[in-house]
Design a protein around this motif. Sequence first.
Motif, PDB file in Angstrom:
ATOM      1  N   GLN A 142      39.365  12.116 -47.542  1.00  0.00           N
ATOM      2  CA  GLN A 142      40.617  11.863 -47.472  1.00  0.00           C
ATOM      3  C   GLN A 142      41.095  13.197 -47.204  1.00  0.00           C
ATOM      4  O   GLN A 142      41.212  14.102 -48.924  1.00  0.00           O
ATOM      5  N   LEU A 143      41.825  14.941 -46.405  1.00  0.00           N
ATOM      6  CA  LEU A 143      41.979  16.088 -46.564  1.00  0.00           C
ATOM      7  C   LEU A 143      43.701  15.930 -46.148  1.00  0.00           C
ATOM      8  O   LEU A 143      43.959  15.303 -45.588  1.00  0.00           O
ATOM      9  N   TRP A 144      44.340  16.519 -47.104  1.00  0.00           N
ATOM     10  CA  TRP A 144      45.810  16.816 -47.204  1.00  0.00           C
ATOM     11  C   TRP A 144      45.688  18.692 -46.392  1.00  0.00           C
ATOM     12  O   TRP A 144      45.498  18.830 -46.881  1.00  0.00           O
ATOM     13  N   VAL A 145      47.098  18.572 -45.564  1.00  0.00           N
ATOM     14  CA  VAL A 145      46.547  20.277 -44.468  1.00  0.00           C
ATOM     15  C   VAL A 145      48.180  20.166 -45.121  1.00  0.00           C
ATOM     16  O   VAL A 145      49.211  19.589 -44.877  1.00  0.00           O
ATOM     17  N   ALA A 146      48.501  21.671 -46.112  1.00  0.00           N
ATOM     18  CA  ALA A 146      49.798  21.713 -45.814  1.00  0.00           C
ATOM     19  C   ALA A 146      50.376  22.553 -44.030  1.00  0.00           C
ATOM     20  O   ALA A 146      49.962  22.849 -43.062  1.00  0.00           O
ATOM     21  N   LEU A 147      51.923  21.914 -43.858  1.00  0.00           N
ATOM     22  CA  LEU A 147      52.504  22.161 -42.113  1.00  0.00           C
ATOM     23  C   LEU A 147      53.054  23.365 -42.520  1.00  0.00           C
ATOM     24  O   LEU A 147      53.846  23.616 -43.592  1.00  0.00           O
ATOM     25  N   PRO A 148      53.256  24.457 -41.382  1.00  0.00           N
ATOM     26  CA  PRO A 148      53.901  25.662 -41.458  1.00  0.00           C
ATOM     27  C   PRO A 148      55.120  24.949 -41.290  1.00  0.00           C
ATOM     28  O   PRO A 148      55.686  23.930 -41.208  1.00  0.00           O
ATOM     29  N   PRO A 149      55.922  26.061 -41.581  1.00  0.00           N
ATOM     30  CA  PRO A 149      58.124  25.650 -41.607  1.00  0.00           C
ATOM     31  C   PRO A 149      57.938  25.243 -40.505  1.00  0.00           C
ATOM     32  O   PRO A 149      59.015  23.634 -40.386  1.00  0.00           O
ATOM     33  N   GLU A 150      57.855  25.199 -39.141  1.00  0.00           N
ATOM     34  CA  GLU A 150      58.713  24.788 -37.927  1.00  0.00           C
ATOM     35  C   GLU A 150      57.882  23.132 -37.826  1.00  0.00           C
ATOM     36  O   GLU A 150      58.838  22.716 -36.737  1.00  0.00           O
ATOM     37  N   LEU A 151      56.556  22.967 -38.848  1.00  0.00           N
ATOM     38  CA  LEU A 151      56.316  21.765 -38.278  1.00  0.00           C
ATOM     39  C   LEU A 151      56.752  20.619 -39.566  1.00  0.00           C
ATOM     40  O   LEU A 151      56.299  19.410 -39.844  1.00  0.00           O
ATOM     41  N   GLU A 152      56.999  20.927 -40.505  1.00  0.00           N
ATOM     42  CA  GLU A 152      56.950  20.197 -41.267  1.00  0.00           C
ATOM     43  C   GLU A 152      57.892  19.580 -41.995  1.00  0.00           C
ATOM     44  O   GLU A 152      57.981  18.010 -42.465  1.00  0.00           O
ATOM     45  N   ASN A 153      59.493  19.224 -40.817  1.00  0.00           N
ATOM     46  CA  ASN A 153      60.180  18.104 -40.837  1.00  0.00           C
ATOM     47  C   ASN A 153      60.183  17.934 -39.767  1.00  0.00           C
ATOM     48  O   ASN A 153      60.923  17.411 -38.951  1.00  0.00           O
ATOM     49  N   ALA A 154      59.413  18.105 -38.573  1.00  0.00           N
ATOM     50  CA  ALA A 154      59.050  17.771 -37.051  1.00  0.00           C
ATOM     51  C   ALA A 154      59.035  16.519 -37.016  1.00  0.00           C
ATOM     52  O   ALA A 154      58.945  15.776 -38.355  1.00  0.00           O
ATOM     53  N   ALA A 155      58.289  15.330 -36.185  1.00  0.00           N
ATOM     54  CA  ALA A 155      58.619  14.189 -36.061  1.00  0.00           C
ATOM     55  C   ALA A 155      57.476  13.995 -35.638  1.00  0.00           C
ATOM     56  O   ALA A 155      56.559  14.798 -36.186  1.00  0.00           O
ATOM     57  N   PRO A 156      57.058  12.807 -36.999  1.00  0.00           N
ATOM     58  CA  PRO A 156      55.346  12.649 -37.280  1.00  0.00           C
ATOM     59  C   PRO A 156      54.775  11.680 -35.656  1.00  0.00           C
ATOM     60  O   PRO A 156      55.229  12.235 -34.726  1.00  0.00           O
ATOM     61  N   LEU A 157      53.269  12.371 -36.006  1.00  0.00           N
ATOM     62  CA  LEU A 157      52.283  12.407 -35.198  1.00  0.00           C
ATOM     63  C   LEU A 157      51.116  11.776 -35.478  1.00  0.00           C
ATOM     64  O   LEU A 157      50.726  12.141 -36.795  1.00  0.00           O
ATOM     65  N   SER A 158      50.597  10.345 -35.512  1.00  0.00           N
ATOM     66  CA  SER A 158      49.534   9.811 -35.605  1.00  0.00           C
ATOM     67  C   SER A 158      48.017  10.248 -34.148  1.00  0.00           C
ATOM     68  O   SER A 158      48.626   9.523 -33.767  1.00  0.00           O
ATOM     69  N   GLN A 159      47.218  10.464 -34.849  1.00  0.00           N
ATOM     70  CA  GLN A 159      46.020  10.143 -33.671  1.00  0.00           C
ATOM     71  C   GLN A 159      44.678   9.285 -34.702  1.00  0.00           C
ATOM     72  O   GLN A 159      44.904   9.957 -35.543  1.00  0.00           O
ATOM     73  N   TYR A 160      44.339   8.412 -33.289  1.00  0.00           N
ATOM     74  CA  TYR A 160      43.099   7.591 -34.477  1.00  0.00           C
ATOM     75  C   TYR A 160      42.090   7.941 -33.651  1.00  0.00           C
ATOM     76  O   TYR A 160      41.862   7.227 -31.849  1.00  0.00           O
ATOM     77  N   ILE A 161      41.235   8.817 -34.105  1.00  0.00           N
ATOM     78  CA  ILE A 161      40.044   9.149 -32.945  1.00  0.00           C
ATOM     79  C   ILE A 161      38.179   8.352 -33.280  1.00  0.00           C
ATOM     80  O   ILE A 161      38.296   8.302 -34.501  1.00  0.00           O
ATOM     81  N   ALA A 162      38.469   7.747 -32.008  1.00  0.00           N
ATOM     82  CA  ALA A 162      37.088   7.186 -31.754  1.00  0.00           C
ATOM     83  C   ALA A 162      35.562   8.004 -32.400  1.00  0.00           C
ATOM     84  O   ALA A 162      35.955   9.286 -31.149  1.00  0.00           O
ATOM     85  N   PRO A 163      34.731   7.571 -32.775  1.00  0.00           N
ATOM     86  CA  PRO A 163      33.578   8.604 -32.583  1.00  0.00           C
ATOM     87  C   PRO A 163      32.722   9.416 -31.733  1.00  0.00           C
ATOM     88  O   PRO A 163      32.489  10.206 -31.544  1.00  0.00           O
ATOM     89  N   GLY A 164      32.802   8.473 -30.689  1.00  0.00           N
ATOM     90  CA  GLY A 164      32.268   9.220 -29.092  1.00  0.00           C
ATOM     91  C   GLY A 164      33.268  10.208 -29.353  1.00  0.00           C
ATOM     92  O   GLY A 164      32.859  11.309 -27.920  1.00  0.00           O
ATOM     93  N   LEU A 165      34.257  10.430 -29.226  1.00  0.00           N
ATOM     94  CA  LEU A 165      35.874  11.575 -29.057  1.00  0.00           C
ATOM     95  C   LEU A 165      35.484  13.126 -30.000  1.00  0.00           C
ATOM     96  O   LEU A 165      35.517  13.997 -29.271  1.00  0.00           O
ATOM     97  N   ILE A 166      34.631  13.129 -30.885  1.00  0.00           N
ATOM     98  CA  ILE A 166      34.268  14.111 -31.696  1.00  0.00           C
ATOM     99  C   ILE A 166      33.200  14.751 -31.246  1.00  0.00           C
ATOM    100  O   ILE A 166      31.987  14.520 -30.637  1.00  0.00           O
ATOM    101  N   GLU A 167      33.166  15.914 -31.286  1.00  0.00           N
ATOM    102  CA  GLU A 167      32.327  16.585 -30.169  1.00  0.00           C
ATOM    103  C   GLU A 167      31.716  17.325 -31.726  1.00  0.00           C
ATOM    104  O   GLU A 167      32.321  17.494 -32.920  1.00  0.00           O
ATOM    105  N   ARG A 168      30.235  18.089 -31.001  1.00  0.00           N
ATOM    106  CA  ARG A 168      28.956  18.396 -32.042  1.00  0.00           C
ATOM    107  C   ARG A 168      28.742  19.854 -31.511  1.00  0.00           C
ATOM    108  O   ARG A 168      28.490  20.719 -30.083  1.00  0.00           O
ATOM    109  N   ASP A 169      28.547  20.777 -32.338  1.00  0.00           N
ATOM    110  CA  ASP A 169      27.876  22.305 -31.743  1.00  0.00           C
ATOM    111  C   ASP A 169      26.612  22.404 -32.918  1.00  0.00           C
ATOM    112  O   ASP A 169      26.770  22.271 -34.481  1.00  0.00           O
ATOM    113  N   GLY A 170      25.407  22.010 -32.698  1.00  0.00           N
ATOM    114  CA  GLY A 170      24.108  21.697 -33.158  1.00  0.00           C
ATOM    115  C   GLY A 170      24.898  20.479 -34.441  1.00  0.00           C
ATOM    116  O   GLY A 170      24.758  19.309 -34.212  1.00  0.00           O
TER     117      GLY A 170
END
Length: 283
Positions: free
Chosen positions: A122-150
Amino acid sequence: MNDTLPIGAQETLHRAIVFQTRGTSHGPITRLVSPSDLGQRLKPFIFLDLFDAAAGSFKGFGKHPHSGIATLTWLIQGSTDYEDSTGKAGVLAERGVEWMQAGGGVWHSGAPHQQQRTRGFQLWVALPPELENAAPLSQYIAPGLIERDGPALVLLGRLGAASSVITPPSPMNYLSVTLAAGERWSYQPPSGHDVAWMAVNSGSVFAPSRLDVGELAVFEPSQNPIALRADVDCEFVLGSAASHPHDLAIGNYSVHTNPQALREGEAQIARIGARLRAEGRLR
C-alpha cells in the motif's frame, strides 16, 4: 522507455543507491516509508507498507478515514473485500489495483476475502493543492486492465506504449517489475523525475548493491537510468516522480500541504463519519 544497457563502461552512468532500509515490521506488515521520516525525502511518495498475511491471521482494516492523499493498493496475492464512502463496494481480485484519491475526505475499509493469504503493497501519494480538498475518487482496477511494457506492469503513469487507467495527480510512475534469474533491465525515468526508489517483495536483485525481500532502496537525484540485475527470480515495485514541492502537514490519517488544508480535511472526514454513524454504517 526501457532497454538493456551494456555491461562495463556505462555502469558508472547509472543512478546510485543513497539509502537502504528494511523498515519496521509489526506482525504481517512492514512499514518502509512514513510521512514523518523517509516520506520527507521521497514525496510525493510519502508512505509504503509491504503486507503479507497468512490465511486467517489478519482481519483487515475496519472503516477508517483519509484526506489530502491518494492511496494505491497493489494486491500481489489473494483477493480483498472493499467498501468506501463514495458508495462503492465489492471484491478486488488478485493482481488488481485499488486507487483511493481521498481528496477532501473519504472513509474506506478492506479485508481478506474468504480468509485467503494476502500479499501486496500500500502506497500513499501526497496530492497537490488543487486536489487535496477536492471531491474523492475511487477506482478498482481489474488485472486485465493493467498494461505491461516488457517486464513492467504500469500501475500508475506511463512506460513506453503502456499507461495506467488511473490519471496520476502529478508527474509520476509506479511499476511492478518481474525479472527471471540473471535477467537485466534498465529503467529510464522521464525527465524531471528526480525522486526514485524501489522495494522488493520476492527474490533478490542487484541495483547495483543487493536488495532482498522487504528492503527498500532510495536512488540519487539525477537524469541517469536505474540498472537492475536479478540474482534469482524476483519481483519488486519501483517509483519515480517529480518532487512534491510542498511541506507535509501531518494528521492521524491525513497529509496536506499546509495546516489550514489539514484542518479542512479533518473536519470533512469528521462530518462523513457522523453521517456514517447516523446511517448505522460505522460504530
